[in-house]
Every structure is written in C-alpha cells, then in structure tokens.
Design a protein around this motif. Structure first.
Motif, PDB file in Angstrom:
ATOM      1  N   VAL A 143       0.609  -1.342   0.103  1.00 21.27           N
ATOM      2  CA  VAL A 143       0.182   0.440  -0.059  1.00 21.27           C
ATOM      3  C   VAL A 143       0.763   1.018  -0.071  1.00 21.27           C
ATOM      4  O   VAL A 143       1.966   1.030   0.386  1.00 21.27           O
ATOM      5  N   GLY A 144       0.500   2.190  -0.361  1.00 19.46           N
ATOM      6  CA  GLY A 144       1.187   3.247  -0.513  1.00 19.46           C
ATOM      7  C   GLY A 144       1.773   4.109  -1.291  1.00 19.46           C
ATOM      8  O   GLY A 144       2.345   3.205  -2.371  1.00 19.46           O
ATOM      9  N   ALA A 145       3.517   4.507  -1.321  1.00 21.75           N
ATOM     10  CA  ALA A 145       3.918   4.693  -1.677  1.00 21.75           C
ATOM     11  C   ALA A 145       4.697   3.187  -1.988  1.00 21.75           C
ATOM     12  O   ALA A 145       5.094   3.059  -3.680  1.00 21.75           O
ATOM     13  N   PHE A 146       4.884   2.550  -1.711  1.00 24.50           N
ATOM     14  CA  PHE A 146       5.498   0.639  -1.680  1.00 24.50           C
ATOM     15  C   PHE A 146       4.251   0.012  -2.562  1.00 24.50           C
ATOM     16  O   PHE A 146       5.754  -0.607  -3.341  1.00 24.50           O
ATOM     17  N   GLY A 147       3.383   0.268  -2.918  1.00 26.70           N
ATOM     18  CA  GLY A 147       2.287   0.053  -3.863  1.00 26.70           C
ATOM     19  C   GLY A 147       2.065   0.150  -5.151  1.00 26.70           C
ATOM     20  O   GLY A 147       1.803   0.193  -6.003  1.00 26.70           O
ATOM     21  N   PHE A 148       2.112   1.747  -5.155  1.00 23.31           N
ATOM     22  CA  PHE A 148       1.757   2.465  -6.075  1.00 23.31           C
ATOM     23  C   PHE A 148       2.465   4.103  -6.800  1.00 23.31           C
ATOM     24  O   PHE A 148       1.963   4.897  -7.396  1.00 23.31           O
ATOM     25  N   LEU A 149       3.761   4.223  -6.409  1.00 20.48           N
ATOM     26  CA  LEU A 149       4.850   4.640  -6.438  1.00 20.48           C
ATOM     27  C   LEU A 149       5.156   4.818  -8.357  1.00 20.48           C
ATOM     28  O   LEU A 149       5.425   3.057  -8.786  1.00 20.48           O
ATOM     29  N   ASN A 230      -1.288  12.312 -12.394  1.00 22.49           N
ATOM     30  CA  ASN A 230       0.561  12.317 -12.064  1.00 22.49           C
ATOM     31  C   ASN A 230       1.247  11.996 -10.921  1.00 22.49           C
ATOM     32  O   ASN A 230       1.941  12.314 -10.610  1.00 22.49           O
ATOM     33  N   ALA A 231       0.951  10.011 -11.701  1.00 21.93           N
ATOM     34  CA  ALA A 231       2.297   9.828 -10.153  1.00 21.93           C
ATOM     35  C   ALA A 231       3.421   9.668 -10.706  1.00 21.93           C
ATOM     36  O   ALA A 231       4.222   9.681  -9.274  1.00 21.93           O
ATOM     37  N   LYS A 232       4.074  10.132 -11.872  1.00 20.83           N
ATOM     38  CA  LYS A 232       5.261  10.310 -11.816  1.00 20.83           C
ATOM     39  C   LYS A 232       6.119  11.528 -11.462  1.00 20.83           C
ATOM     40  O   LYS A 232       7.088  12.090 -10.266  1.00 20.83           O
ATOM     41  N   GLU A 233       5.268  12.445 -11.948  1.00 21.42           N
ATOM     42  CA  GLU A 233       5.357  13.783 -10.540  1.00 21.42           C
ATOM     43  C   GLU A 233       5.637  13.581  -8.994  1.00 21.42           C
ATOM     44  O   GLU A 233       6.269  13.854  -8.186  1.00 21.42           O
ATOM     45  N   ARG A 234       4.443  13.035  -8.813  1.00 26.52           N
ATOM     46  CA  ARG A 234       4.607  12.674  -7.423  1.00 26.52           C
ATOM     47  C   ARG A 234       5.383  12.069  -6.808  1.00 26.52           C
ATOM     48  O   ARG A 234       5.629  11.885  -5.881  1.00 26.52           O
ATOM     49  N   THR A 235       6.087  10.603  -7.488  1.00 29.22           N
ATOM     50  CA  THR A 235       7.128  10.368  -7.186  1.00 29.22           C
ATOM     51  C   THR A 235       8.178  11.472  -7.290  1.00 29.22           C
ATOM     52  O   THR A 235       8.886  10.990  -6.423  1.00 29.22           O
ATOM     53  N   PHE A 236       8.834  12.367  -8.407  1.00 27.38           N
ATOM     54  CA  PHE A 236       9.667  13.350  -7.848  1.00 27.38           C
ATOM     55  C   PHE A 236       9.706  14.127  -6.391  1.00 27.38           C
ATOM     56  O   PHE A 236      10.584  14.593  -5.319  1.00 27.38           O
ATOM     57  N   ARG A 237       8.305  14.425  -6.500  1.00 24.36           N
ATOM     58  CA  ARG A 237       7.893  15.009  -4.994  1.00 24.36           C
ATOM     59  C   ARG A 237       8.683  14.497  -3.972  1.00 24.36           C
ATOM     60  O   ARG A 237       8.715  15.053  -2.847  1.00 24.36           O
ATOM     61  N   LEU A 238       7.833  12.815  -3.802  1.00 20.25           N
ATOM     62  CA  LEU A 238       8.351  12.986  -2.816  1.00 20.25           C
ATOM     63  C   LEU A 238       9.725  12.898  -2.501  1.00 20.25           C
ATOM     64  O   LEU A 238      10.181  12.844  -1.370  1.00 20.25           O
ATOM     65  N   THR A 271       3.150  14.606  -0.214  1.00 20.58           N
ATOM     66  CA  THR A 271       2.922  15.242  -1.314  1.00 20.58           C
ATOM     67  C   THR A 271       1.966  15.398  -2.105  1.00 20.58           C
ATOM     68  O   THR A 271       1.644  16.364  -2.939  1.00 20.58           O
ATOM     69  N   LEU A 272       0.733  15.368  -1.335  1.00 21.32           N
ATOM     70  CA  LEU A 272      -0.804  16.173  -1.302  1.00 21.32           C
ATOM     71  C   LEU A 272      -0.652  17.224  -1.283  1.00 21.32           C
ATOM     72  O   LEU A 272      -0.469  18.255  -0.148  1.00 21.32           O
ATOM     73  N   THR A 273      -1.215  17.993  -2.599  1.00 21.96           N
ATOM     74  CA  THR A 273      -0.927  19.731  -2.363  1.00 21.96           C
ATOM     75  C   THR A 273      -2.292  20.210  -1.939  1.00 21.96           C
ATOM     76  O   THR A 273      -3.445  19.179  -1.812  1.00 21.96           O
ATOM     77  N   SER A 274      -2.414  21.581  -2.008  1.00 24.75           N
ATOM     78  CA  SER A 274      -3.548  21.553  -1.869  1.00 24.75           C
ATOM     79  C   SER A 274      -5.220  21.727  -2.679  1.00 24.75           C
ATOM     80  O   SER A 274      -5.986  21.218  -2.705  1.00 24.75           O
TER      81      SER A 274
END
Length: 545
Positions: A143-149, A230-238, A271-274
């Motif tokens: 779950v979380g980044a481990f499962g969906f990054l 925007n999965a890739k963008e979120r990964t770089f944000r992490l 990583t969640l934005t407003s």
C-alpha cells in the motif's frame, strides 16, 4: 497437531491448525496463516513488480498472521509494518479427501484507500463465512508508495500493489485445490479500495480467467480517489521531500530504495497539494495508468474508456453501497462548528475542480449544488446529514451508479445491485464516530465500511460483541448466505430470503435494499441526486435542469 493440518503447495509444505468458530454453530475449520505468495519486495525489489515466490524445504509454519505492509495504522495511528509482507491466509471448512467435493472460493481484497489495511483478522475474521461452507482467502498487498509509486518506465511502471493481488490470484489457481477449494469457482470481492481493486481486475487483461465472479462493495475504479493522473510527478515530489532533487529517474529510484520505510510512510502524505485535497484525492499513491510497453502492464487505458468500450470481463457481478458512505469524512477530518462556518462561506472550496463541471458555468453550478443539498440553510450540525450526502455522492455514488449503468448496457452477464441500510451494533466506523463526537449529532444511516461487520467477525477491543439471537445475528446470516450463494452459483438468491433479488438490465435499473427487512427498489441508490449531477456534468443535458 495431526498431519491432517499439513498441506503441500507447489512451493513447499505448510502447517496450519484446526480452529473453532466463536459464533453460531461453533463450526470447526482449518486456518493457514502467513503463506508467502511472492518473493519479499525488499532492497532492490522495493517498488518493483512482484516476483515469483521461492520454494522451501521442510514444513513451514502457517500458524500466525503475517506482519502488515508498512503504513500508518488506521486505528492505532502508529507507523507499523514490514516490507516483507506479501502473504495470504487460507480458511477452509474441510481439507480434501477422495470423497470430498471442491468448494467455492472467495478471495478478499481489503480496503484502506490504497494506503493502509491488511487481510488480518482484526477486521476480517473468517468465522461468519466458515458457517456457509466456502473457502476464504485473505491477503496483504503493498500500500501507499510501496505499492503505487510510479516512474512510468520499465524499472517502476506502477501499480505494484494491484500486481501483488494478481500474483495472489495466480497462487490461488495453483494451490487452492489442496485446501479443498475449486480453482474454477473463484469469486473476487472487496470493499472501498478493495472494491475498486476488484473493478480494476475486471478491466485488466492480465486478470482474465483468474476468477469467475466479482463483488464490488462501496467503490468503483471510476471514483475520483481511485486513480492518480500525475504519478511520476508525485514520485519526484516525494524524493524532494526526502532530500533529493533530481530529474534522473534512475538516481531517484536508487535513492528511494535506500530510504527507511518509516520515513517513506511519514512523508508520502506530504506530497498531497491543496489542489489534490480539493479534488478529493485524499490518498497520495493510488493506481495509475501505465505507459504501454513498460513491463507487464496491468492498466494502460483510462477506466472510463474501458467501461465505455466494453473492455471488461463479462462475468456475474454484485455491486452496492451503504446508505451514508460520506460519513467517512467525519473520521478523516475533525469537524467543528467553526469548520462548518468556513465551508458555508466558501462552498465552492468543497466542489472538486476535477469532477468535470464546465468552467464557464462553474459559479452557477456551485449555486445549484448548494441549493440542492442545503436549500436556504447553512452548512452546520443541523444539516450534517445533507453534508454527508454531498460527499457520499462525490466520493462514491456517482462512480458506482456510472459503473452499474455501463456494465448493464454492455454486459450480458447477470448484475445485481444493492444498498445496505441496516443500522445495527456492529458498524465499526459508526461506533468510532460516536466516541469522537458529542451526543445529539445526527449520525443516522450506515457509514462507509460498516457493512463489513456483517460479513466478517471483527476482533477489535471495545467494539460491541454479537449477541446470540439478536437482529444483528439474523442480518449476518442473511447477508453471508447471499454473498456465498452468489460465490457458489452466480446468483445471490439463497433459499429462505423472503424476497427475489432481481438482476439489473439495460432496460430495468433496480436494487435490493438490505435492511432489517429486504425489498426491491426501482432505480439506483440515491439516483435523484446523482442524476442532478449527471445533468450538470453533461452539457447536452443542461437544458433539463
């Protein structure tokens, strides 16, 4: 322990134990807990697609539940878990012998927003289902980044958590007959994120043939919270939050694979934005559309496109909701009088930007929505039930009703719809909310996930227990009979229900209301409000408002 509790699976021998159900007939059953179905996704396998489980020699104990995958525990609010978590549990009323007939299999996918949860017995005790003579499989998935990054490349194409579930389904096909289960009669069922997962498996070509029927509870993969764009963008944000700023995917992967799991769990929600939060994306890492050609792709087209084009498994489906799904928001966000005043003055802030309202008429649409739900009243404790309905529609009912209509239009397989309206004592979320909020607040209706207390025995200290002969017990018996009858035959109409559960068709939308008594209702749950939304979202229908 007798050798009868030793089962030889393809990967090796496992030792389980005989248990006795704590309810109803005190039925004996066999439990095998913590069986590995994939290689531990640790080290260089972190974030990667799951790998085949390795064989072992000797007899492996399957006597206790596995550790959960890394997460912030939904109840304890502590970071718990181990990355070595890809295990499943098998519960069976009978081990096979020459005279026995293989039994229907039900594989459970747990919920938790793709961010927490497990297949363990704190929420998913097998006792009730064992009474109905089926084989039950529960499992953990990342779950979380481990499962969906996702890096949207061959190294990390994404959706590892869904592929974990896929690996477990393949394990079931290989091994479940050794536990008395029929691999040709498997039903996949799940709730919330687990229900959305079931729906994703209906869409994915990789899952074809691994199950025969599906039960989707309180979810659809078309719900806004179930897909990340925007999965890739979120990964770089992490990576930036954890200390690395780079544009190199390889460098980022190497860095993230070395970060302690505790730090990833604690950082992923940052990583969640407003804008994400306004768009009801409450969980940071959820399924995403993979780039075609990057490994073994699970999902390469948008779920709504797949539904519209009929690209889904045409198999029998049960799908439904509880009467007040939106009540889950009261647990996620502390609500106060002051909070309601802010929302009332800024109602447009709780209308998601990504829901599809036309920009040129957004202001007028917001006014219409506020009037639909609240009339001339303010958002307050007095109008709480309408507030709950607003978020129930956005988070659940819009997507579920859309899914029912799409499957009814294009599938020839039976489709059964329901709404769970029974308010008993076994709803976990309702009991938690009663402890959080003062008396007198209107918490009527069935909250999100509160139907689970009537399918699984929940073993959480402090929650009400099942009273023999109670109405709760009668509802458990009725619900588990319908669920398991559907798993056995593809038709939930078990003997003695007192009502015929009619299937949905293109020309007849209907659902079963599951309350203290049961009845068929024309239309779909909450259809009047949902249809108002549909007209707002479809410019061709705007003139009908």
């Amino acid at each position: 322990m007798s050798t009868d509790c030793i089962v030889h699976v393809v990967q090796g021998a496992v030792k389980g134990q005989q248990k006795v159900s704590s309810v109803f007939s005190k039925k004996k059953f066999y439990a095998f807990q913590g069986i590995p179905y994939a290689k531990p996704p640790v080290g260089l396998l972190r974030f990667k697609d799951p790998q085949q489980c390795e064989s072992w020699s000797g007899v492996r104990d399957a006597l206790s539940e596995p550790e959960i995958c890394p997460q912030k525990h939904i109840i304890l609010r502590e970071v718990l878990g181990n990355e070595d978590c890809l295990y499943l549990n098998v519960y069976t009323p009978q081990l096979p012998n020459e005279a026995s007939t293989l039994k229907a299999v039900m594989v459970w996918i747990h919920g938790g927003g793709f961010s927490f949860g497990s297949g363990n017995t704190d929420l998913h005790g097998p006792d009730y289902l064992m009474e109905q003579d089926v084989v039950l499989v529960t499992l953990n998935y990342r779950v979380g980044a481990f499962g969906f990054l996702s890096l949207e490349n061959n190294d990390v194409p994404g959706n590892a958590g869904l592929k974990d579930q896929l690996m477990a389904l393949r394990w079931v096909q290989q091994n479940i007959a050794r536990f008395g289960g029929d691999p040709n009669n498997v039903t996949l069922f799940g709730e919330s994120a687990g229900g959305a997962s079931v729906h994703y498996h209906l869409l994915s070509p990789l899952s074809k043939g691994l199950f025969k029927r599906a039960i989707i509870q309180s979810a659809s993969c078309t719900n806004q919270w179930a897909l990340l764009s925007n999965a890739k963008e979120r990964t770089f944000r992490l990576g930036e939050i954890l200390g690395l700023q780079t544009e190199n995917p390889g460098e980022l992967l190497k860095f993230l694979q070395q970060v302690p799991s505790l730090d990833i769990v604690n950082s992923q929600f940052k990583t969640l934005t407003s804008v994400d939060k306004r768009n009801t994306l409450a969980f940071p890492f959820v399924p995403s559309i993979e780039v075609p050609g990057t490994g073994h792709n699970f999902l390469t087209i948008h779920p709504k496109t797949a539904l519209r084009q009929g690209h889904f498994a045409h198999i029998p489906i049960m799908i439904g909701v509880t009467s007040k799904e939106g009540m889950v928001l009261l647990n996620d966000i502390p609500h106060t009088t002051e909070y309601f005043k802010v929302l009332d003055s800024n109602f447009e802030r709780i209308v998601p930007l990504n829901i599809g309202l036309p920009n040129d008429s957004m202001e007028r649409a917001v006014e219409k929505l506020k009037h639909l739900y609240f009339g001339d009243k303010s958002i307050s404790w007095e109008t709480l039930t309408h507030y709950i309905d607003f978020f129930g529609d956005i988070l659940f009912y819009l997507g579920v009703n859309e899914t029912v209509k799409a499957h009814a239009k294009l599938s020839k397989a039976p489709l059964y719809c329901y709404e769970f309206t029974y308010e008993g004592n076994l709803g976990m979320l309702k009991n938690v909310l009663k402890m959080k909020y003062p008396e007198g607040i209107d918490l009527s209706g069935v909250a999100h996930a509160d139907d689970l207390g009537y399918i699984f025995k929940q073993n959480i200290p402090g929650l009400p227990t099942l009273e023999p002969g109670s109405e709760d017990e009668k509802v458990i018996t009725r619900v588990t009979k319908m669920w398991t009858e559907f798993a056995k035959t593809g038709n939930p109409n078990a003997p003695g229900l007192g009502v015929k559960w009619e299937s949905v068709s293109r020309n007849k939308l209907c659902y079963l209301e599951i309350g203290k008594s049961m009845k068929m209702v024309n239309g779909l749950p909450h259809s009047k409000r949902v249809e108002f939304w549909e007209k707002l979202l479809n410019p061709a229908l705007k003139e009908k408002l």
